[in-house]
Design a protein around this motif. Structure first.
Motif, PDB file in Angstrom:
ATOM      1  N   UNK A  95      35.188  34.748  58.304  1.00 18.64           N
ATOM      2  CA  UNK A  95      35.528  34.652  59.723  1.00 18.64           C
ATOM      3  C   UNK A  95      35.057  35.880  60.493  1.00 18.64           C
ATOM      4  N   UNK A  96      34.591  35.631  61.696  1.00 13.33           N
ATOM      5  CA  UNK A  96      34.191  36.729  62.574  1.00 13.33           C
ATOM      6  C   UNK A  96      35.440  37.360  63.182  1.00 13.33           C
ATOM      7  N   UNK A  97      35.262  38.522  63.772  1.00 10.98           N
ATOM      8  CA  UNK A  97      36.373  39.187  64.465  1.00 10.98           C
ATOM      9  C   UNK A  97      36.929  38.308  65.577  1.00 10.98           C
ATOM     10  N   UNK A  98      36.039  37.622  66.297  1.00  3.78           N
ATOM     11  CA  UNK A  98      36.471  36.744  67.387  1.00  3.78           C
ATOM     12  C   UNK A  98      37.285  35.566  66.849  1.00  3.78           C
ATOM     13  N   UNK A  99      36.872  34.998  65.725  1.00  2.00           N
ATOM     14  CA  UNK A  99      37.623  33.890  65.135  1.00  2.00           C
ATOM     15  C   UNK A  99      39.001  34.345  64.658  1.00  2.00           C
ATOM     16  N   UNK A 100      39.054  35.517  64.040  1.00  2.00           N
ATOM     17  CA  UNK A 100      40.357  36.041  63.599  1.00  2.00           C
ATOM     18  C   UNK A 100      41.271  36.303  64.792  1.00  2.00           C
ATOM     19  N   UNK A 101      40.707  36.820  65.880  1.00  2.00           N
ATOM     20  CA  UNK A 101      41.501  37.077  67.086  1.00  2.00           C
ATOM     21  C   UNK A 101      42.014  35.762  67.688  1.00  2.00           C
ATOM     22  N   UNK A 102      41.150  34.753  67.737  1.00  2.00           N
ATOM     23  CA  UNK A 102      41.572  33.458  68.270  1.00  2.00           C
ATOM     24  C   UNK A 102      42.684  32.851  67.413  1.00  2.00           C
ATOM     25  N   UNK A 103      42.524  32.919  66.092  1.00  2.00           N
ATOM     26  CA  UNK A 103      43.548  32.394  65.193  1.00  2.00           C
ATOM     27  C   UNK A 103      44.850  33.178  65.349  1.00  2.00           C
ATOM     28  N   UNK A 104      44.773  34.483  65.452  1.00  4.14           N
ATOM     29  CA  UNK A 104      45.971  35.303  65.631  1.00  4.14           C
ATOM     30  C   UNK A 104      46.680  34.951  66.946  1.00  4.14           C
ATOM     31  N   UNK A 105      45.922  34.727  68.013  1.00  3.65           N
ATOM     32  CA  UNK A 105      46.519  34.335  69.293  1.00  3.65           C
ATOM     33  C   UNK A 105      47.220  32.984  69.176  1.00  3.65           C
ATOM     34  N   UNK A 106      46.558  32.043  68.517  1.00  4.83           N
ATOM     35  CA  UNK A 106      47.135  30.707  68.334  1.00  4.83           C
ATOM     36  C   UNK A 106      48.407  30.794  67.490  1.00  4.83           C
ATOM     37  N   UNK A 107      48.338  31.567  66.416  1.00  2.36           N
ATOM     38  CA  UNK A 107      49.474  31.746  65.511  1.00  2.36           C
ATOM     39  C   UNK A 107      50.645  32.397  66.262  1.00  2.36           C
ATOM     40  N   UNK A 108      50.358  33.420  67.052  1.00  2.17           N
ATOM     41  CA  UNK A 108      51.389  34.106  67.832  1.00  2.17           C
ATOM     42  C   UNK A 108      52.040  33.143  68.823  1.00  2.17           C
ATOM     43  N   UNK A 109      51.242  32.354  69.505  1.00  2.00           N
ATOM     44  CA  UNK A 109      51.772  31.398  70.475  1.00  2.00           C
ATOM     45  C   UNK A 109      52.671  30.381  69.788  1.00  2.00           C
ATOM     46  N   UNK A 110      52.258  29.868  68.639  1.00  2.00           N
ATOM     47  CA  UNK A 110      53.078  28.890  67.922  1.00  2.00           C
ATOM     48  C   UNK A 110      54.396  29.518  67.486  1.00  2.00           C
ATOM     49  N   UNK A 111      54.336  30.738  66.959  1.00  2.00           N
ATOM     50  CA  UNK A 111      55.562  31.403  66.520  1.00  2.00           C
ATOM     51  C   UNK A 111      56.507  31.673  67.691  1.00  2.00           C
ATOM     52  N   UNK A 112      55.947  32.091  68.833  1.00  2.00           N
ATOM     53  CA  UNK A 112      56.784  32.343  70.010  1.00  2.00           C
ATOM     54  C   UNK A 112      57.449  31.056  70.483  1.00  2.00           C
ATOM     55  N   UNK A 113      56.703  29.959  70.422  1.00  2.00           N
ATOM     56  CA  UNK A 113      57.246  28.666  70.826  1.00  2.00           C
ATOM     57  C   UNK A 113      58.396  28.264  69.906  1.00  2.00           C
ATOM     58  N   UNK A 114      58.224  28.497  68.615  1.00  2.38           N
ATOM     59  CA  UNK A 114      59.237  28.094  67.633  1.00  2.38           C
ATOM     60  C   UNK A 114      60.395  29.082  67.544  1.00  2.38           C
ATOM     61  N   UNK A 115      60.100  30.376  67.583  1.00  6.79           N
ATOM     62  CA  UNK A 115      61.112  31.390  67.290  1.00  6.79           C
ATOM     63  C   UNK A 115      61.530  32.250  68.471  1.00  6.79           C
ATOM     64  N   UNK A 116      60.833  32.148  69.583  1.00  7.08           N
ATOM     65  CA  UNK A 116      61.176  32.955  70.746  1.00  7.08           C
ATOM     66  C   UNK A 116      61.169  34.437  70.427  1.00  7.08           C
ATOM     67  N   UNK A 117      62.214  35.111  70.836  1.00  9.45           N
ATOM     68  CA  UNK A 117      62.297  36.559  70.624  1.00  9.45           C
ATOM     69  C   UNK A 117      62.574  36.938  69.175  1.00  9.45           C
ATOM     70  N   UNK A 118      62.875  35.963  68.332  1.00  3.44           N
ATOM     71  CA  UNK A 118      63.175  36.251  66.928  1.00  3.44           C
ATOM     72  C   UNK A 118      61.927  36.294  66.054  1.00  3.44           C
ATOM     73  N   UNK A 119      60.758  36.192  66.659  1.00  2.90           N
ATOM     74  CA  UNK A 119      59.550  36.211  65.840  1.00  2.90           C
ATOM     75  C   UNK A 119      59.294  37.614  65.303  1.00  2.90           C
ATOM     76  N   UNK A 120      58.418  37.705  64.363  1.00  5.44           N
ATOM     77  CA  UNK A 120      58.105  38.970  63.702  1.00  5.44           C
ATOM     78  C   UNK A 120      57.661  40.050  64.676  1.00  5.44           C
ATOM     79  N   UNK A 121      57.912  41.298  64.310  1.00  5.77           N
ATOM     80  CA  UNK A 121      57.403  42.433  65.076  1.00  5.77           C
ATOM     81  C   UNK A 121      56.055  42.899  64.550  1.00  5.77           C
ATOM     82  N   UNK A 122      55.595  42.294  63.456  1.00  7.68           N
ATOM     83  CA  UNK A 122      54.304  42.677  62.880  1.00  7.68           C
ATOM     84  C   UNK A 122      53.173  42.358  63.847  1.00  7.68           C
TER      85      UNK A 122
END
Length: 150
Positions: A95-122
């Motif tokens: 994966x390119x840096x851009x692909x990893x960043x896009x996946x991380x953004x998508x992953x973060x959005x999904x976690x925020x949707x599911x867990x709100x403020x209780x999501x990881x601090x990592x």
């Protein structure tokens, strides 16, 4: 219930299974992420590797995706060990840096949707970059990429 996950390299499933009682520890190259469901993150990443998109998959699509293989049958103690699909390890390693960043953004959005403020601090991008580095080691040295969680 969310878990702490240790993504790690192991030569084979038997070696990965041997981490059951004591976690991977310092004997394995690894990266840790806190308060994340291990099987759903593997599915999230695998779905992205099959069809990259910034769009978050709906929960029913996520639930229909093939779930990762358990290295050992789970007990009632909360420890889980999964093998990441080899195709996912290859995709992360390449994966390119851009692909990893896009996946991380998508992953973060999904976690925020599911867990709100209780999501990881990592820093999820940093975790993903380290897992991609481990995946590159899998390609060059053999073995597999696994997750251990409690």
């Amino acid at each position: 219930m969310a878990h702490d996950i240790v993504f790690f390299l192991a030569s084979d499933e038997e070696t990965a299974a041997a981490t059951y009682l004591g976690a991977p520890g310092r004997a394995f190259e690894s990266v840790t992420c806190h308060f994340i469901e291990p099987d759903s993150v593997i599915v999230e990443w695998d779905m992205y590797s099959a069809a990259p998109s910034a769009e978050i998959p709906p929960p029913d699509q996520l639930n229909r995706w093939p779930w990762p293989n358990e290295v050992i049958e789970p007990e009632n103690d909360g420890v889980e060990i999964f093998a990441l699909p080899p195709r996912l390890a290859r995709a992360l390693a390449r994966a390119s840096s851009a692909e990893l960043a896009e996946l991380a953004d998508r992953w973060t959005t999904r976690l925020r949707t599911a867990d709100g403020d209780n999501m990881t601090d990592d820093g999820l991008l940093a975790v993903l970059q380290e897992v991609a580095r481990l995946a590159a080691s899998v390609l060059s040295t053999g073995g597999g990429l696994y997750s251990w969680s409690f």
